[in-house]
Write a protein that holds these residues in place. Structure first.
Motif, PDB file in Angstrom:
ATOM      1  N   ILE A   1     -13.371  -8.352  60.386  1.00  0.00           N
ATOM      2  CA  ILE A   1     -14.181  -6.961  59.881  1.00  0.00           C
ATOM      3  C   ILE A   1     -12.773  -6.456  58.929  1.00  0.00           C
ATOM      4  O   ILE A   1     -11.946  -6.077  59.225  1.00  0.00           O
ATOM      5  N   VAL A   2     -13.259  -6.457  57.449  1.00  0.00           N
ATOM      6  CA  VAL A   2     -12.453  -6.128  56.464  1.00  0.00           C
ATOM      7  C   VAL A   2     -13.028  -4.719  56.015  1.00  0.00           C
ATOM      8  O   VAL A   2     -13.976  -4.747  55.314  1.00  0.00           O
ATOM      9  N   TYR A   3     -12.008  -3.830  56.041  1.00  0.00           N
ATOM     10  CA  TYR A   3     -12.501  -2.283  55.338  1.00  0.00           C
ATOM     11  C   TYR A   3     -11.258  -2.306  54.170  1.00  0.00           C
ATOM     12  O   TYR A   3     -10.281  -1.980  54.609  1.00  0.00           O
ATOM     13  N   LYS A   4     -11.789  -2.055  53.110  1.00  0.00           N
ATOM     14  CA  LYS A   4     -10.837  -1.849  52.009  1.00  0.00           C
ATOM     15  C   LYS A   4      -9.705  -2.733  51.870  1.00  0.00           C
ATOM     16  O   LYS A   4      -8.510  -2.236  51.629  1.00  0.00           O
ATOM     17  N   GLY A   5      -9.973  -3.970  52.190  1.00  0.00           N
ATOM     18  CA  GLY A   5      -8.720  -4.941  52.213  1.00  0.00           C
ATOM     19  C   GLY A   5      -7.915  -5.053  53.676  1.00  0.00           C
ATOM     20  O   GLY A   5      -7.233  -5.940  53.497  1.00  0.00           O
ATOM     21  N   LYS A   6      -8.279  -4.415  54.457  1.00  0.00           N
ATOM     22  CA  LYS A   6      -7.750  -4.204  55.846  1.00  0.00           C
ATOM     23  C   LYS A   6      -8.356  -4.890  56.897  1.00  0.00           C
ATOM     24  O   LYS A   6      -9.527  -4.572  56.937  1.00  0.00           O
ATOM     25  N   HIS A   7      -7.661  -5.904  57.631  1.00  0.00           N
ATOM     26  CA  HIS A   7      -8.290  -6.789  58.657  1.00  0.00           C
ATOM     27  C   HIS A   7      -8.398  -5.719  59.899  1.00  0.00           C
ATOM     28  O   HIS A   7      -7.683  -5.713  60.521  1.00  0.00           O
ATOM     29  N   LEU A   8      -9.462  -5.389  60.185  1.00  0.00           N
ATOM     30  CA  LEU A   8      -9.704  -4.117  61.432  1.00  0.00           C
ATOM     31  C   LEU A   8      -9.537  -5.092  62.823  1.00  0.00           C
ATOM     32  O   LEU A   8      -9.338  -4.532  63.638  1.00  0.00           O
ATOM     33  N   GLU A   9     -10.141  -6.315  62.752  1.00  0.00           N
ATOM     34  CA  GLU A   9     -10.155  -6.940  64.059  1.00  0.00           C
ATOM     35  C   GLU A   9      -8.788  -7.574  64.331  1.00  0.00           C
ATOM     36  O   GLU A   9      -8.614  -7.858  65.497  1.00  0.00           O
ATOM     37  N   LYS A  10      -7.835  -7.106  63.640  1.00  0.00           N
ATOM     38  CA  LYS A  10      -6.423  -7.455  64.099  1.00  0.00           C
ATOM     39  C   LYS A  10      -5.720  -6.207  64.767  1.00  0.00           C
ATOM     40  O   LYS A  10      -4.386  -6.253  65.387  1.00  0.00           O
ATOM     41  N   LEU A  11      -6.458  -4.929  64.695  1.00  0.00           N
ATOM     42  CA  LEU A  11      -5.825  -3.744  65.428  1.00  0.00           C
ATOM     43  C   LEU A  11      -6.310  -3.865  66.727  1.00  0.00           C
ATOM     44  O   LEU A  11      -7.317  -3.854  67.223  1.00  0.00           O
ATOM     45  N   THR A  12      -5.221  -3.558  67.476  1.00  0.00           N
ATOM     46  CA  THR A  12      -5.070  -3.721  69.020  1.00  0.00           C
ATOM     47  C   THR A  12      -5.016  -2.375  69.793  1.00  0.00           C
ATOM     48  O   THR A  12      -5.346  -2.416  70.911  1.00  0.00           O
ATOM     49  N   LYS A  13      -4.301  -1.614  69.155  1.00  0.00           N
ATOM     50  CA  LYS A  13      -3.895  -0.253  69.706  1.00  0.00           C
ATOM     51  C   LYS A  13      -4.227   0.794  69.032  1.00  0.00           C
ATOM     52  O   LYS A  13      -4.746   0.951  67.830  1.00  0.00           O
ATOM     53  N   ASP A  14      -4.505   1.732  69.926  1.00  0.00           N
ATOM     54  CA  ASP A  14      -4.968   3.227  69.542  1.00  0.00           C
ATOM     55  C   ASP A  14      -4.441   3.635  68.309  1.00  0.00           C
ATOM     56  O   ASP A  14      -4.823   4.361  67.111  1.00  0.00           O
TER      57      ASP A  14
END
Length: 371
Positions: free
Chosen positions: A73-86
């Motif tokens: 899931i890429v939003y403005k170049g950032k991989h959101l699927e790698k975010l795991t913490k609030d």
């Protein structure tokens, strides 16, 4: 999908699983889609098709037993699927991608005033003082159609109607100044008149603020007037996508045919509303072939053996059905949705005439009473 512009949000081969009592529920199955700046993308399908789960993965709001099992899931170049913490989601959730939920009472604190709840979001996301936040909150209440906003600033959610509470939830979302606004069935609990007002409000606010909208619904009729593109979901999969006109007037997947046939506007007076036979498959089991095949009156042998690829209908229109294979027999869409534009226009005109007759009869009765 167009290659001429870069998507603001790009989902590629996304799968989402939930672990329930020792079993794995496959809620999203290899979904790919793009979202472009300034558009309204509608995601449509029956309850349980995966619409809300898909968009929750964009904001890190999956339940604790859920996980992104694959894809990006890429939003403005950032991989959101790698975010795991609030903490990692703080700059994205609300600030960049905000959500309006189906039931406003689950989004609003019943023991705090309406105005304070909007102002709190303004302070947090815009860094304003309390005095500035109050003024901005009142402006947002005005913009979303709350009458006498300044006077109603200190009222509580129970003092507002369902439609007014939904307008407040929209105001809270706009206070974040998001790039993407996810509307998760925001009109389901509202009557038809208020529903139309909320849709018009979202559409006009989008034009003013330039945000991008994802609209989730089970009812294709709801998004007919606001969507630029439509993605149809079934059993955790996108099975057809195209422009609004392509999905309404040139649908190619039998499931899309069924959804369109279910439109209340097409019901014959005194007749029964069409309903899709059967039930969706269990997401705990691996599905062989086309997931819709057991409910599909046009299913062929191959539908029970092999998962169809996406076939290209046009540069903007794709459908995941073996009916589009050159070797498949020619199949016409159901008569009920042939000439759909004319049928819907005729139904709307008939409805207007009925309402006019009711109004005229009411006036006659009033006149008779006056005599």
């Amino acid at each position: 999908m167009s290659d001429e512009k870069e998507p603001i949000l790009k989902i590629d081969d996304l799968s989402v699983h939930f672990h329930v009592r020792g079993k794995t529920l496959k809620a999203i199955h290899h979904v790919s889609m793009d979202l472009y700046k300034g558009e309204v993308l509608a995601i449509v399908g029956e309850s349980g098709s995966g619409k809300s789960v898909l968009t929750k993965s964009f904001t890190g709001m999956l339940e604790e037993n859920g996980e992104i099992a694959g894809g990006t899931i890429v939003y403005k170049g950032k991989h959101l699927e790698k975010l795991t913490k609030d903490k990692q989601w703080e700059g994205i959730r609300g600030n960049e991608i905000a959500t309006i939920f189906q039931d406003p009472m689950t989004s609003l604190d019943p023991i705090r005033t309406i105005g304070s709840q909007i102002a709190e979001v303004v302070v947090k996301h815009q860094g304003k003082s309390k005095a500035e936040a109050k003024q901005i909150a009142i402006e947002l209440m005005n913009r979303t159609g709350i009458p006498n906003a300044a006077a109603r600033y200190n009222e509580y959610p129970f003092e507002y109607s369902g439609g007014m509470r939904q307008r407040i939830v929209i105001a809270v979302a706009l206070a974040c100044r998001p790039d993407i606004l996810i509307c998760d069935e925001p009109t389901t609990a509202l009557d038809v008149t208020i529903q139309a007002q909320i849709l018009d409000l979202i559409k006009s606010l989008q034009k003013e603020d330039g945000f991008t909208t994802i609209f989730i619904t089970h009812d294709l009729g709801v998004v007919a007037s606001i969507a630029d593109r439509i993605a149809v979901m079934y059993s955790g999969r996108i099975i057809e996508y195209g422009t609004c006109d392509e999905i309404f007037y040139d649908p190619r997947h039998p499931y899309t045919w069924s959804l369109l046939s279910s439109l209340p506007q097409l019901a014959q007076k005194g007749g029964q509303l069409y309903s899709i036979p059967g039930t969706p498959p269990s997401l705990y089991k691996d599905i062989v072939g086309d997931a819709f095949a057991p409910r599909d009156p046009w299913a062929m042998k191959v539908d029970f053996k092999a998962d169809p690829p996406f076939f290209k209908v046009s540069d903007t229109h794709y459908a995941k059905t073996w009916l589009l294979d050159p070797r498949a027999p020619k199949t016409e869409k159901p008569k009920l949705i042939q000439n759909l534009h004319e049928r819907m226009a005729a139904t709307v005109a008939e409805s207007h005439l009925e309402n006019l007759d009711l109004a005229l009869n009411a006036n006659k009765e009033d006149d008779a009473d006056g005599e």
